[in-house]
Design an enzyme around this catalytic site. Sequence first.
Site, PDB file in Angstrom:
ATOM      1  N   LYS B 122       0.844  -1.208   0.000  1.00  0.00           N
ATOM      2  CA  LYS B 122       0.000   0.000   0.000  1.00  0.00           C
ATOM      3  C   LYS B 122       0.870   1.245   0.000  1.00  0.00           C
ATOM      4  O   LYS B 122       0.580   2.221  -0.688  1.00  0.00           O
ATOM      5  CB  LYS B 122      -0.944  -0.022   1.210  1.00  0.00           C
ATOM      6  CG  LYS B 122      -2.114  -0.984   1.023  1.00  0.00           C
ATOM      7  CD  LYS B 122      -2.863  -1.294   2.312  1.00  0.00           C
ATOM      8  CE  LYS B 122      -3.858  -2.438   2.076  1.00  0.00           C
ATOM      9  NZ  LYS B 122      -4.411  -2.982   3.333  1.00  0.00           N
ATOM     10  N   GLN B 166      -5.053  -2.131   9.457  1.00  0.00           N
ATOM     11  CA  GLN B 166      -4.756  -3.401   8.792  1.00  0.00           C
ATOM     12  C   GLN B 166      -5.350  -4.552   9.615  1.00  0.00           C
ATOM     13  O   GLN B 166      -5.053  -4.696  10.798  1.00  0.00           O
ATOM     14  CB  GLN B 166      -3.231  -3.574   8.642  1.00  0.00           C
ATOM     15  CG  GLN B 166      -2.829  -4.825   7.888  1.00  0.00           C
ATOM     16  CD  GLN B 166      -3.294  -4.802   6.421  1.00  0.00           C
ATOM     17  OE1 GLN B 166      -3.159  -3.802   5.732  1.00  0.00           O
ATOM     18  NE2 GLN B 166      -3.879  -5.911   5.965  1.00  0.00           N
ATOM     19  N   ASP B 189     -11.792   2.553   3.927  1.00  0.00           N
ATOM     20  CA  ASP B 189     -12.124   1.140   3.748  1.00  0.00           C
ATOM     21  C   ASP B 189     -13.641   0.933   3.597  1.00  0.00           C
ATOM     22  O   ASP B 189     -14.082  -0.118   3.152  1.00  0.00           O
ATOM     23  CB  ASP B 189     -11.629   0.331   4.956  1.00  0.00           C
ATOM     24  CG  ASP B 189     -10.481  -0.593   4.581  1.00  0.00           C
ATOM     25  OD1 ASP B 189     -10.246  -0.796   3.376  1.00  0.00           O
ATOM     26  OD2 ASP B 189      -9.820  -1.114   5.496  1.00  0.00           O
TER      27      ASP B 189
END
Lengths: 362, 362
Positions: B122, B166, B189
Amino acid sequence: MASAIFSDCSSSTTARVFTINKIRTGILHLRQSSAIISCKPRNPSFGVLSTQRRSSYSTAVAMSLNTETSAKVIDGKAVAKQIKDEIKIEVLKMKDAIGVVPGLAVILVGDRKDSATYVRNKKKACEAVGITSYEICLPEDSTEEDVLKHIADYNENPKVHGILIQLPLPRHMDEARILNAVSIDKDVDGFHPLNIGLLAKRDREPFFVSCTPKGCIELLHRYGITIKGKRAVIIGRSNIVGLPVSLLLQREDATITIVHSRTENPEEIVRQADIIVSAAGKANMVRGSWIKPGAVIIDVGINPIDDPESPRGYRLVGDVCYDEACKVASAITPVPGGVGPMTIAMLLSNTLDSAKRALKFE
Amino acid sequence: MASAIFSDCSSSTTARVFTINKIRTGILHLRQSSAIISCKPRNPSFGVLSTQRRSSYSTAVAMSLNTETSAKVIDGKAVAKQIKDEIKIEVLKMKDAIGVVPGLAVILVGDRKDSATYVRNKKKACEAVGITSYEICLPEDSTEEDVLKHIADYNENPKVHGILIQLPLPRHMDEARILNAVSIDKDVDGFHPLNIGLLAKRDREPFFVSCTPKGCIELLHRYGITIKGKRAVIIGRSNIVGLPVSLLLQREDATITIVHSRTENPEEIVRQADIIVSAAGKANMVRGSWIKPGAVIIDVGINPIDDPESPRGYRLVGDVCYDEACKVASAITPVPGGVGPMTIAMLLSNTLDSAKRALKFE
């Protein structure tokens, strides 16, 4: 709530049966068992009919008698009564134990007659079970800030456990902004997007489930209808019925399909359903040929159609062609007397649950 | 994003084609058009094959050549590259105009190697498009409060426009509590239940749509595949893929059915789909016989299966039996190289959108 089969055939049932009779334009007396009411007539010769009526009536009776698949009638009015009786007992227990009863606040803006009637009915229903009702009626030309101020007051008020904004709001108001202002733990209507999101996520629990969708599922539970693994088709995808019903059915492990105005060949899809929930708002749209034999039908539609024989000039029918459906389905909710009465019962249930949560009362 | 057909067959495509070849255990060169890449081999005699391989390869080629229904390959890797190129240009524009670039913060707790790899990827992806990345790595035995403190800091930090936790978090942590702490306008997200609720309500707009589901729909758009009015079957009902994909497809007027572990006769239902999105996590579960000729397949599954011939001892396959599906479907995403690369591209896209919104930059 328990998932037991409902077995109370109280006097309130009579009114419903009468209404069904009117809808079916024949004077049928419906057979009652301890658990269910069947479409099958107990005494087909009962009643005095005009020649024309007798003819269509005879056909209907003949078909009804010739088949073993007459649908059980899912009696929402009677189930709602039983739920309200249960709530009344729980409210009393709460009052005895901690000296507090649940409170429901309703905010009404403007002077729509239908809205005023709904609010009055909710107030009566609260009184009947011992829930305190609070009410603010604001003029049509109120500002959003006026409404928001009252919402803020109710949000703060520890005596109020549920807040309901009577819809529709006047056109100059931003409905989403106003509904969002209701504290998430007093959103007994369950319309807040956070409540919808929590309902959608299977590992989370919403604070509240919207009343009509919750009523649909409660009817399936109380009639002992299996949901797990069944094909469920939801007709209509509104935020207030179709969407939450589909999320609820999915939580209970049904395999769901959502049919809407853009769906091609809806009848073909509906015909695969073990459970049909229709909330399309189109009178008699779902015909007998759309229904798989043995399917269960929850009809959320309440559609007025012209009826010169009715004193009001109209009568109410569902989305599902009731006469035809009765001969194919295994169980069906009538309109009126099916899902309708459940909505207010679930509103009271949500208010009680909210008070229990706020007061940590089990 | 535009809904135009993707037409960039750049160098990155080569790597993907090679990967597909490995999955199909034959060395096929795939025919490329300006818009699509077909399963149909351009030169079936290309490559050196072992006898055993040649045999199965010949059968596959023969079938592939004998049918006109070879599926287009939906090239996620190339689409993702194009999207990242578009983002890079927009980030530069923003920097030139207001001297600010988007910022993405990642919080990693514990020392899982796979998580560390994802975070590293990422970071690289951010750097490649000019997005500033921020990173906090906390030890496995951190407390929830430690994590919440860092989230609060990033929530306040105006240079951070997206915050990513994460997953998975260490077992002693309450995942829902931590995810809920991320400010709703930095939840790139899209996992916050409020974002899911806003996505579900058709008249509302979520702040963010989860990256993988958004990537699935973006692939359909960029390949010009019609969604409106089509039957879409989603296999799997997870909060992170199945649920949001179904809500997105419904927003685009598909008629959706969600198939899951409790569904009876899933193949019968899948066979009705014009669009199949599979996120079941079961290698090669969807066979050719499950697929309606001409259906479009988006395969979200990434499943490792033993492969002694691979240096790693395994290879990755999707939920859909690719070889069989290619002969029936009209278009299909490969695994890897289909949906996978889209996830990170959508994360960057969400971060850019968030920065634009925060900075009121059009």
